[in-house]
Design a protein around this motif. Structure first.
Motif, PDB file in Angstrom:
ATOM      1  N   SER A   7     -39.475  27.878  26.297  1.00 35.48           N
ATOM      2  CA  SER A   7     -39.938  26.880  25.335  1.00 35.48           C
ATOM      3  C   SER A   7     -39.238  25.544  25.554  1.00 35.48           C
ATOM      4  O   SER A   7     -39.858  24.485  25.465  1.00 35.48           O
ATOM      5  CB  SER A   7     -39.730  27.363  23.903  1.00 35.48           C
ATOM      6  N   TYR A   8     -37.939  25.571  25.889  1.00 36.30           N
ATOM      7  CA  TYR A   8     -37.222  24.332  26.175  1.00 36.30           C
ATOM      8  C   TYR A   8     -37.818  23.651  27.407  1.00 36.30           C
ATOM      9  O   TYR A   8     -38.025  22.432  27.413  1.00 36.30           O
ATOM     10  CB  TYR A   8     -35.735  24.627  26.395  1.00 36.30           C
ATOM     11  N   TYR A   9     -38.119  24.416  28.415  1.00 41.01           N
ATOM     12  CA  TYR A   9     -38.688  23.878  29.653  1.00 41.01           C
ATOM     13  C   TYR A   9     -40.065  23.264  29.385  1.00 41.01           C
ATOM     14  O   TYR A   9     -40.366  22.165  29.834  1.00 41.01           O
ATOM     15  CB  TYR A   9     -38.785  24.977  30.702  1.00 41.01           C
TER      16      TYR A   9
ATOM     17  N   ARG B 189     -33.611  35.174  24.997  1.00 41.93           N
ATOM     18  CA  ARG B 189     -33.000  34.107  25.790  1.00 41.93           C
ATOM     19  C   ARG B 189     -34.049  33.472  26.709  1.00 41.93           C
ATOM     20  O   ARG B 189     -34.109  32.259  26.842  1.00 41.93           O
ATOM     21  CB  ARG B 189     -31.839  34.664  26.587  1.00 41.93           C
TER      22      ARG B 189
ATOM     23  N   ASP C 187     -36.471  31.224  24.731  1.00 46.49           N
ATOM     24  CA  ASP C 187     -35.884  29.933  24.394  1.00 46.49           C
ATOM     25  C   ASP C 187     -35.860  29.012  25.611  1.00 46.49           C
ATOM     26  O   ASP C 187     -36.160  27.824  25.511  1.00 46.49           O
ATOM     27  CB  ASP C 187     -34.465  30.102  23.850  1.00 46.49           C
ATOM     28  N   LEU C 188     -35.513  29.556  26.751  1.00 44.57           N
ATOM     29  CA  LEU C 188     -35.471  28.768  27.978  1.00 44.57           C
ATOM     30  C   LEU C 188     -36.872  28.277  28.350  1.00 44.57           C
ATOM     31  O   LEU C 188     -37.060  27.116  28.713  1.00 44.57           O
ATOM     32  CB  LEU C 188     -34.877  29.596  29.120  1.00 44.57           C
TER      33      LEU C 188
ATOM     34  N   GLU D 110     -42.522  16.241  26.945  1.00 44.95           N
ATOM     35  CA  GLU D 110     -41.879  14.957  26.654  1.00 44.95           C
ATOM     36  C   GLU D 110     -41.897  14.035  27.865  1.00 44.95           C
ATOM     37  O   GLU D 110     -42.105  12.818  27.732  1.00 44.95           O
ATOM     38  CB  GLU D 110     -40.446  15.187  26.186  1.00 44.95           C
TER      39      GLU D 110
ATOM     40  N   LEU E  92     -41.291  22.178  26.477  1.00 37.13           N
ATOM     41  CA  LEU E  92     -41.140  20.982  25.649  1.00 37.13           C
ATOM     42  C   LEU E  92     -40.620  19.802  26.464  1.00 37.13           C
ATOM     43  O   LEU E  92     -41.036  18.654  26.261  1.00 37.13           O
ATOM     44  CB  LEU E  92     -40.211  21.268  24.467  1.00 37.13           C
ATOM     45  N   THR E  93     -39.727  20.069  27.411  1.00 43.39           N
ATOM     46  CA  THR E  93     -39.224  19.011  28.291  1.00 43.39           C
ATOM     47  C   THR E  93     -40.338  18.443  29.146  1.00 43.39           C
ATOM     48  O   THR E  93     -40.456  17.218  29.312  1.00 43.39           O
ATOM     49  CB  THR E  93     -38.090  19.540  29.177  1.00 43.39           C
TER      50      THR E  93
END
Length: 118
Positions: free
Chosen positions: A25-27, A19, A22-23, A33, A29-30
């Motif tokens: 990697s999302y952070y 978990r 994933d958090l 971007e 990638l955000t």
């Protein structure tokens, strides 16, 4: 070892649950971007600024600009001539007319949208 390598080594030593990975990697990638969007926006703004400056410069140096500016220049000259010939009686007359128009406009606006001033 430099600062970046120390941080990477610390991150490698830590164990994350699925978990948290994933958090993270999302952070990341955000953030990537957002940085890319910021760079694109700066590039587009720079291009827009350059195009605007070229358009304004071409307008200023074109014969069309003098055709557009000539009537405005005449109006400004007439206004300056009128204002230079004003005396106290003319100023009082203009003040009376402007205050009368302001009062009429305020009265009209208050009738259309009354507000409670309590």
């Amino acid at each position: 070892m430099n600062q970046f390598e120390i941080i990477v080594q610390k991150e490698k030593d830590l164990s994350y649950s699925q978990r948290n990975k994933d958090l993270l990697s999302y952070y990341i990638l955000t953030l990537i971007e957002q940085e890319q969007a910021s760079r694109k926006l700066k590039r587009k703004l720079g291009i827009f600024l350059c195009i605007s400056l070229v358009a304004i410069a071409s307008l200023l140096f074109s014969p069309l600009f003098s055709l557009i500016l000539s009537p405005i220049n005449d109006l400004v000259n007439q206004l300056v001539l009128y204002l230079s010939n004003l005396n106290l009686l003319n100023i009082l007359g203009l003040a009376t007319v402007s205050y009368g128009l302001s009062f009429a406009l305020i009265t009209l606006l208050m009738e259309q949208s009354p507000t409670d001033l309590n």
